[in-house]
Scaffold this active site. Sequence first.
Site, PDB file in Angstrom:
ATOM      1  N   GLN A  31       0.827  -1.219   0.000  1.00  0.00           N
ATOM      2  CA  GLN A  31       0.000   0.000   0.000  1.00  0.00           C
ATOM      3  C   GLN A  31       0.859   1.265   0.000  1.00  0.00           C
ATOM      4  O   GLN A  31       2.035   1.193   0.355  1.00  0.00           O
ATOM      5  CB  GLN A  31      -0.867  -0.017   1.275  1.00  0.00           C
ATOM      6  CG  GLN A  31      -1.709  -1.280   1.386  1.00  0.00           C
ATOM      7  CD  GLN A  31      -2.230  -1.564   2.784  1.00  0.00           C
ATOM      8  OE1 GLN A  31      -3.407  -1.286   3.041  1.00  0.00           O
ATOM      9  NE2 GLN A  31      -1.417  -2.116   3.690  1.00  0.00           N
ATOM     10  N   HIS A  62     -10.630   2.057  18.750  1.00  0.00           N
ATOM     11  CA  HIS A  62      -9.971   0.854  19.279  1.00  0.00           C
ATOM     12  C   HIS A  62     -10.699   0.324  20.512  1.00  0.00           C
ATOM     13  O   HIS A  62     -10.862  -0.888  20.682  1.00  0.00           O
ATOM     14  CB  HIS A  62      -8.503   1.148  19.572  1.00  0.00           C
ATOM     15  CG  HIS A  62      -7.715   1.404  18.321  1.00  0.00           C
ATOM     16  ND1 HIS A  62      -6.735   2.363  18.221  1.00  0.00           N
ATOM     17  CD2 HIS A  62      -7.795   0.824  17.094  1.00  0.00           C
ATOM     18  CE1 HIS A  62      -6.242   2.363  16.994  1.00  0.00           C
ATOM     19  NE2 HIS A  62      -6.870   1.438  16.284  1.00  0.00           N
ATOM     20  N   GLU A 106      -2.067  -9.793   9.882  1.00  0.00           N
ATOM     21  CA  GLU A 106      -1.878  -8.530   9.151  1.00  0.00           C
ATOM     22  C   GLU A 106      -1.146  -8.842   7.849  1.00  0.00           C
ATOM     23  O   GLU A 106      -0.126  -9.543   7.848  1.00  0.00           O
ATOM     24  CB  GLU A 106      -1.062  -7.576  10.038  1.00  0.00           C
ATOM     25  CG  GLU A 106      -0.445  -6.374   9.348  1.00  0.00           C
ATOM     26  CD  GLU A 106      -1.440  -5.455   8.670  1.00  0.00           C
ATOM     27  OE1 GLU A 106      -2.327  -4.904   9.371  1.00  0.00           O
ATOM     28  OE2 GLU A 106      -1.341  -5.302   7.441  1.00  0.00           O
ATOM     29  N   ASP A 156     -10.328  -5.546  11.837  1.00  0.00           N
ATOM     30  CA  ASP A 156      -9.901  -4.147  11.875  1.00  0.00           C
ATOM     31  C   ASP A 156      -9.215  -3.832  10.543  1.00  0.00           C
ATOM     32  O   ASP A 156      -7.996  -3.647  10.456  1.00  0.00           O
ATOM     33  CB  ASP A 156      -8.941  -3.928  13.052  1.00  0.00           C
ATOM     34  CG  ASP A 156      -8.473  -2.490  13.113  1.00  0.00           C
ATOM     35  OD1 ASP A 156      -7.434  -2.234  13.782  1.00  0.00           O
ATOM     36  OD2 ASP A 156      -9.105  -1.611  12.492  1.00  0.00           O
ATOM     37  N   ASP A 159     -10.686  -0.030   4.229  1.00  0.00           N
ATOM     38  CA  ASP A 159     -11.972  -0.070   3.511  1.00  0.00           C
ATOM     39  C   ASP A 159     -11.865  -1.037   2.328  1.00  0.00           C
ATOM     40  O   ASP A 159     -10.774  -1.528   2.035  1.00  0.00           O
ATOM     41  CB  ASP A 159     -12.306   1.358   3.057  1.00  0.00           C
ATOM     42  CG  ASP A 159     -12.703   2.225   4.243  1.00  0.00           C
ATOM     43  OD1 ASP A 159     -11.817   2.878   4.818  1.00  0.00           O
ATOM     44  OD2 ASP A 159     -13.879   2.177   4.646  1.00  0.00           O
ATOM     45  N   PRO A 163      -5.890  -4.211  -0.862  1.00  0.00           N
ATOM     46  CA  PRO A 163      -5.850  -5.518  -0.176  1.00  0.00           C
ATOM     47  C   PRO A 163      -7.044  -5.736   0.762  1.00  0.00           C
ATOM     48  O   PRO A 163      -7.387  -6.871   1.090  1.00  0.00           O
ATOM     49  CB  PRO A 163      -4.534  -5.466   0.590  1.00  0.00           C
ATOM     50  CG  PRO A 163      -4.153  -4.045   0.682  1.00  0.00           C
ATOM     51  CD  PRO A 163      -4.728  -3.371  -0.523  1.00  0.00           C
TER      52      PRO A 163
HETATM   53  N1  SAM Z   1      -8.982   1.505  11.990  1.00  0.00           N
HETATM   54  C1  SAM Z   1      -8.740   1.547  10.551  1.00  0.00           C
HETATM   55  C2  SAM Z   1     -10.033   1.749   9.812  1.00  0.00           C
HETATM   56  O1  SAM Z   1     -11.073   1.735  10.474  1.00  0.00           O
HETATM   57  O2  SAM Z   1      -9.981   1.949   8.596  1.00  0.00           O
HETATM   58  C3  SAM Z   1      -8.013   0.297  10.117  1.00  0.00           C
HETATM   59  C4  SAM Z   1      -6.632   0.333  10.631  1.00  0.00           C
HETATM   60  S1  SAM Z   1      -5.530  -0.947  10.277  1.00  0.00           S
HETATM   61  C5  SAM Z   1      -4.149   0.027   9.854  1.00  0.00           C
HETATM   62  C6  SAM Z   1      -6.050  -1.678   8.746  1.00  0.00           C
HETATM   63  C7  SAM Z   1      -5.089  -2.797   8.375  1.00  0.00           C
HETATM   64  O3  SAM Z   1      -5.707  -3.790   7.531  1.00  0.00           O
HETATM   65  C8  SAM Z   1      -3.851  -2.329   7.596  1.00  0.00           C
HETATM   66  O4  SAM Z   1      -2.702  -2.493   8.392  1.00  0.00           O
HETATM   67  C9  SAM Z   1      -3.824  -3.226   6.346  1.00  0.00           C
HETATM   68  O5  SAM Z   1      -2.511  -3.579   5.977  1.00  0.00           O
HETATM   69  C10 SAM Z   1      -4.637  -4.414   6.824  1.00  0.00           C
HETATM   70  N2  SAM Z   1      -5.186  -5.241   5.746  1.00  0.00           N
HETATM   71  C11 SAM Z   1      -5.745  -4.819   4.589  1.00  0.00           C
HETATM   72  N3  SAM Z   1      -6.127  -5.876   3.840  1.00  0.00           N
HETATM   73  C12 SAM Z   1      -5.795  -7.002   4.548  1.00  0.00           C
HETATM   74  C13 SAM Z   1      -5.938  -8.398   4.320  1.00  0.00           C
HETATM   75  N4  SAM Z   1      -6.493  -8.856   3.188  1.00  0.00           N
HETATM   76  N5  SAM Z   1      -5.508  -9.268   5.267  1.00  0.00           N
HETATM   77  C14 SAM Z   1      -4.954  -8.799   6.432  1.00  0.00           C
HETATM   78  N6  SAM Z   1      -4.773  -7.487   6.709  1.00  0.00           N
HETATM   79  C15 SAM Z   1      -5.200  -6.598   5.772  1.00  0.00           C
END
Ligand code: SAM
Length: 284
Positions: A31, A62, A106, A156, A159, A163
Amino acid sequence: MERWVEETLHRGFRVNLKADSVLFDSETEHQRLIIFENADFGRVMMLDGIVQVTTNDEFIYHEMMAHVPLFAHGRAKRALIVGGGDGGVLREALRHPQLEQVTLCEIDRGVIALCRTHFPEISAGAYDDPRTRIVIADGTKFVAETDDRFDVIMIDSTDPIGPGAVLFTREFYAGCRRCLKPGGLLVTQNGLPFLQAGELKQSVAYFRELFADASAYLANTPTYFGGPMSFGWATDNKKLREHRRKKIERRHEKAGAFPTRYWSPEVHVASFALPPYVRDLVEA
Ligand code: SAM
């Protein structure tokens, strides 16, 4: 020269945040990641042009992503967080002493590394807790293949862009159902009902196909601009979202009555009171 960073999540609505100083601005394996200081929100992380977390309001999201399902369940020993690379949900989940293990799956190791460096106050040592297990993988693959079983699963995610898109599919939710223990509970980051109604409606429709009870709860998070943030809710045990304040209060006391800044037993119960425009999205 002044620099403003634009959030580009919505079609006809954009927000700019002033970057008083930029700490990181590059691509990770998956990303585009930028971290900058902002006078009103503190330190801000954006992924692919969308605000993910800010040091000044992260406590709201959180606390609500972790404490509502964990206090609703009441006896969780093993939890899974999919996404959550900033470590904030992990930090809050680990405040529940009855949890024996929290797995964080993650996809982007770069997010974890950069958040450990630039947002140490968000994970606050959670990554080094002996109960923490980190898995670097796509959440859809993990839930489809793991032999582990969980009492509570918290998605968590970003959007449904890049990914994160796969984390809003029926296949992924079926995988979550597969690795939930009987009576377990799935909650999801499900966007702003005012601007992302279709996402919430679709997720809850999938939940209804896979679980006996599907709904949502809400929290007001300043940096998710455009109204309250929704959390999807899926379980076979309808009672989990019907607990009265006294019961949640007792569970909070049993867990050590740790201090919180947004979640409270009253807010827990009230978060399920959906205004009609949201209730109509989640009711069958
Ligand atoms: N609180 C935030 C929100 O509400 O938008 C989300 C925060 S957290 C940083 C979102 C995480 O989802 C990111 O670190 C991203 O790398 C992870 N992520 C995205 N797609 C994913 C997938 N397919 N599998 C696991 N993690 C994923």
